[in-house]
Every structure is written in C-alpha cells, then in structure tokens.
Write a protein that holds these residues in place. Sequence first.
Motif, mmCIF file in Angstrom:
data_model
loop_
_atom_site.group_PDB
_atom_site.id
_atom_site.type_symbol
_atom_site.label_atom_id
_atom_site.label_comp_id
_atom_site.label_asym_id
_atom_site.label_seq_id
_atom_site.Cartn_x
_atom_site.Cartn_y
_atom_site.Cartn_z
ATOM 1 N N VAL A 154 0.847 -1.196 0.000
ATOM 2 C CA VAL A 154 0.000 0.000 0.000
ATOM 3 C C VAL A 154 0.877 1.238 0.000
ATOM 4 O O VAL A 154 1.805 1.358 0.809
ATOM 5 C CB VAL A 154 -0.942 0.014 1.226
ATOM 6 C CG1 VAL A 154 -1.633 1.362 1.356
ATOM 7 C CG2 VAL A 154 -1.983 -1.073 1.090
ATOM 8 N N ASP A 155 0.586 2.171 -0.912
ATOM 9 C CA ASP A 155 1.280 3.447 -0.978
ATOM 10 C C ASP A 155 0.380 4.550 -0.445
ATOM 11 O O ASP A 155 -0.826 4.567 -0.721
ATOM 12 C CB ASP A 155 1.665 3.781 -2.424
ATOM 13 C CG ASP A 155 2.915 3.042 -2.867
ATOM 14 O OD1 ASP A 155 3.600 2.487 -1.985
ATOM 15 O OD2 ASP A 155 3.191 3.014 -4.068
ATOM 16 N N GLY A 156 0.954 5.463 0.302
ATOM 17 C CA GLY A 156 0.193 6.599 0.827
ATOM 18 C C GLY A 156 0.833 7.108 2.096
ATOM 19 O O GLY A 156 1.615 6.394 2.739
ATOM 20 N N ASN A 157 0.538 8.359 2.480
ATOM 21 C CA ASN A 157 1.072 8.834 3.746
ATOM 22 C C ASN A 157 0.249 8.243 4.890
ATOM 23 O O ASN A 157 -0.794 7.631 4.675
ATOM 24 C CB ASN A 157 1.131 10.366 3.805
ATOM 25 C CG ASN A 157 -0.232 11.012 3.657
ATOM 26 O OD1 ASN A 157 -1.222 10.538 4.198
ATOM 27 N ND2 ASN A 157 -0.280 12.114 2.922
ATOM 28 N N GLU A 158 0.717 8.440 6.111
ATOM 29 C CA GLU A 158 0.130 7.732 7.249
ATOM 30 C C GLU A 158 -1.333 8.096 7.497
ATOM 31 O O GLU A 158 -2.160 7.227 7.779
ATOM 32 C CB GLU A 158 0.957 7.990 8.515
ATOM 33 C CG GLU A 158 0.460 7.254 9.743
ATOM 34 C CD GLU A 158 0.404 5.741 9.567
ATOM 35 O OE1 GLU A 158 -0.378 5.104 10.282
ATOM 36 O OE2 GLU A 158 1.146 5.194 8.717
#
Length: 652
Positions: A154-158
């Motif tokens: 999964v890619d994305g900020n927290e």
Amino acid sequence: MHEISKRQHKLLRLLLEQKGFLPVNHFSKILSISGRTLYKDIDELNKALKKRKIEILKRQGKGIFLSKSDLSNDEILKIFGEASTQIDFNQLPLERQIKMAEYLLLRNKKVSYQLLSDEFLVSRTSISNDLDQIQTVIEGCSATIRSDNNGTKVDGNESEIQKAIKQYAYFIIDKSDLTNSYRVQFPSLLFSFLPKDIIKKVSGLLQTNDHFNIDKLSDDHFQSLVLSISIFVLRLQEGFHIEHQDNFLFENVESLKTFFLANELVENLELDNSIKLDSNDFEYLNRQLVAHGFEPRLRDLAIQKEYDAVVRKMIQEMSDSIQVDLTRDEKLYMNILYHLVSMIYRSKLNVPVNNPLLEEIKREYSVLYSTTWLILAGIEKELDIRLTDDEVAFMMIHFQGAIDRLSANRKILIVCPTGIGTSELIANRLKRVFSPQDIVEVVSLRTLYKRDLNKIDLVISSVQLEKIDVPVTYVSPLMSKQDLKKVSATYLDLFYEEEVNDQPFEHLGKIIDSDLIFLNETVATKEQCIKRITQKLLQNDFVTDSFEQAIWDREKLGVTDLPTGAAIPHPSPSTVKESKLVIMTLVKPIRWNFRMINTVLMICVAEKDLKHIKGILSEIYRIVETKKNIDRFIFSKDEEEIVKVLGGQTID
C-alpha cells in the motif's frame, strides 16, 4: 471418515445451508474458482456422498441443490470429519480479503501473489480479484494498492492509510447484521481485522473517564471516534507516525481545544514505553477529538460551584472587552471552567505545559491574546497562581472558539509566490481593512493548492492563480492605495460594512492625563520608549519601583505590538499605584517585537480599579483595532484634543 479437499468441505457446507437451487456461478464466485473446477468438485463430492444416498442435483437453468437426507447437517459433516466445527473463515473470500487487508493496511507488509496463493490455497487469479475488491473498498482514501516486480504493498502517507483502514473497518461492519448499538459492542467479524483488546480499551476509557464528555455524542460519532483512536494506537504499535500536515493556523488552533484531554487519553492508554507520540501524532489525536465534537467535562459539582463566579467574571470581562456577548455560550463556560481548574492544579504542583502554537498565536492573535492576559492578570492574585504564556494561549483558544461560534468571522488568505517578504507588507496593510475577528493568514502559492479551501471566505493574491472556488482579489506586491480600495470594496460587497462606533469613551476619560501624552517623540528603540515612560510615571508616583521590570516580564509573555502599527504594553496591576493611560506617538516607527510601530498606548491599571478593566480594555480595543481609528483618535489631534476625544477633562 471420507477424504475430501478443504475446498470441497466448504462447498458441502454451503450446499447444506441452501434451501433451494442456486446457479453454479453463485458458488464459484464465493469460492473464487472457475465453473469447470466447481463441476469437478461436485463430481468428487457426489462420489463420496453416494454411499449415504445423498446427491448434488443439477438442473438446467436452475443450478445445483443438495438432495434431502434423513441425516442432520452435523451428521453429514461428521462423515467428513467436520462435525459442528467452525468453518475456516480465512479460506472464504470475505474473510480471506480481510486477512489480506490486515497484511497490507494494518501491518504495511509487502506481499506477493504467489505467497498469498500458497497461503490461502486459491489461484493467483483469485488473489488478484481479492486485491481489486480491497482497492474498491478503500477507493477515495488516496492510499492505493500497488504491485510491481518486487511485490504488492500500500502506498500513501500515514493519515491516508489510517483513513483507508477505517473505511475498510466500516465495510466489515456493514457486512454484519449487528444493530446500531455501537456504544456497547462491535460486530465480532470486525475483530478478525482490528484487535478486540485495543477497541475494548479505547471504548472503555472514553466511557468511564469523568473528564470525557461523551453524553452528547451520537452512537455513530462514538463508533467513529473509537475506530479512529484504535487504528491510531495500533499503527503506533507497528511503528508508524502521522506525517506533518500543512494546515491553516486557525485549524491548528482549533485542534488545541482538547489538548489536555488528548494528553490524559494518551496517559490512560498506558502505551508501551517504547511508543512515543511526536508532535504530529499528538496534533492528529487532538483533531480526532475536535472533529467528533468532544468537550471536556467536570462532574464534581463542588468544584464547579467553587469557581463558577470566577469563570463567569472572566467571560463577562472578555465580552465587554471585545464587544461580543459570550455569556450565553454554555460550551465556553464549561471549557473555561475545566481549563481553569486544571490550570490551578498545574500551577500548584509546578507542572509546566507547553503550547506548540504559542509563537504563532502571539503573532496572529495578538489582540485577543493580550486581552486574555489582562483578564487573567486580574484573577492571578485572587487564585494564587502564576501565569505562563502557554497557559494564557490555551485559555485564549477557548475564547477564540466562542467568537468563531457566535460571530461571522471570515477566514482570509493572502497569497504570495513564496509566502514571505512582501507578503508581510500586504498582510499588515490589509489588516486595516478587516474586522478584528477576521482570521488573516499568509500562505505560499505552493501551499495554497495543497490545502482544503472549503472553509476559506476570500483569497487576496499578488500573483495569478488557477481557478479556485473562492472569491479572489488581485493586488500589487507593494499594496497601493488603489489596491486597498479594491480590497475594501470586495470585502464590503462579500460581507457587510461595520457600523461606526461613536459612543463616548467613559472609562479612558477617567485615567487619561495630558501630562502623560507624548507626541512626535524621537526615541530609537523599544527600550528607550519604555524607560522614558517609566521615568515619567515614577516622577509622579503613579507606579512602584518594580514597574519597569513588570513591563519587561509582560513583554516576555507575548507580543503586544499589533498589525495596525500600535503597541499596547500593560504591566501587572500590582506595580501600579494610580491607574493611567500613557500615549506616545513617534516621528519614525521603531521595531517593537514582530512589527514596526508608531503609536504606544501603555495601559496601567491599579488593583483597586480592576473592576473597571473590562471597560478600559473595550475602549482601548476600539482605538487600536484599525489604523483609521488610531489616526482618527490620536494622530490627527494635539494633547488637549486627545484628552477631550477620549472623554477626559481639559484644564483651561
């Protein structure tokens, strides 16, 4: 006992639960296998069932159905070694997807199709379909499932990932038949995704702590808050922290309203010592409490009764000072009461507290901050506490929140290419146009497009912008007189024109003295200015010997210079013998703290006159709220005219 495969076990259990014929593709979708594979399993099952005179019937156009039998379902399953046992949910599509979502979203694991295929005993095509389903559920959260030669993750900020986790949790809840009694329970299916012990602990803390007021929260809001905090805690345990977020200052100030509640919640969660919340984590937790409508509460009625008069006095003085009636705001009353009690407790135990937005609050909310300080200074001796600038800033936040709720304050952005340099010139000039309750913030062009503009009422820019859904007025970087007129016209068109307050100055007239008005002075520094005023006051025996030090002590607490070009230093009342207003205008502006100022109004209020502080502050506020008013009441007049216009008696 007959040997059949795990998948055939699942097919048999599904058939036993059916009450009529169902299409073949119904079962192939559930089991994530092709129709051809399903027919092979049916044939294998029929061979095993034949001895018990049971058959999987096939009907063209209807599908398949398990024939009737004298045996119970448990007896049939017992033949194959599964009497009354729970189905292995990890092998059914939904539960398999939940497990994959746990790997990807909760644990941030990198997985491969082959490893998942081996673990769940299904084809890579089935795994691909499962991952597509998970992605569909979290669509719109910015976090995305991505695959490459190195695997799938999964890619994305927290914050985006936590939002995706919460959305997936809601997806699981929606699949359950549980009624909407979220305050007491969650569906058991959810606990195959989120740990039950964390959810139970968070839910229990929020419901049993006397300081957490959840009475006004709906079940939906309570459920949402429990999920958000549980996910936040779980991710902290996994070592993941919230990224820094570029928020507008007014949004950050809003989040600090529950600062002490958030701090208490973290302490009660008893996290492992290795888990440390950084400032971004803490801000995020604050935001969750604010977003869900959380309010502090004091259940101890004796404490409320003890401090009721003090709190109501503070609110009344602030209302009179800013000319906005806050006395009917019950939320403000409870917030101030809760904060005051905790502030006294911290002061008695000498427990310091840091406000992470202190310097920004001093700079951008300088008038309200100074007003709050003066009001608190009036009760400091009464309560036997020692004020800190952090505590004053926290208290100010509650007043700002009440003003926001009551008044039609506008949120205005000033955009410059970098957010620095000439932007300060534009901001300072434009603040003359706006209402004191308006929130004005400078942002860079890059920052503008990264933020949510739904709460913004007006944008003023020195550079051309892409189309945005907010009114925009363009000005030159040097903010000409024509630019000021243009912004003023836009402001009045969009909002409303403030009425001119021509009421007489009742309170300032009693403390103004023509001998304490210094016009067109040539002092070069702030230090020279304060020393010159102090000498005059000491000469007339209006103040004590510790007066000048009290001025500097107050200046350390926070800025007293305003965007309108005025400074309003105000020492502790304990150093003042006779209440006086000192006025000084300068030939050349000097730097006070953050700003260049050309007008000084030193407010000296003796303890015996503190009962009049609200009126004094209110009238001072009228003068310094705009550059136009400063010119009108002070710069355009001589000493005698100033005394007269401010309600004083002139000596013939």
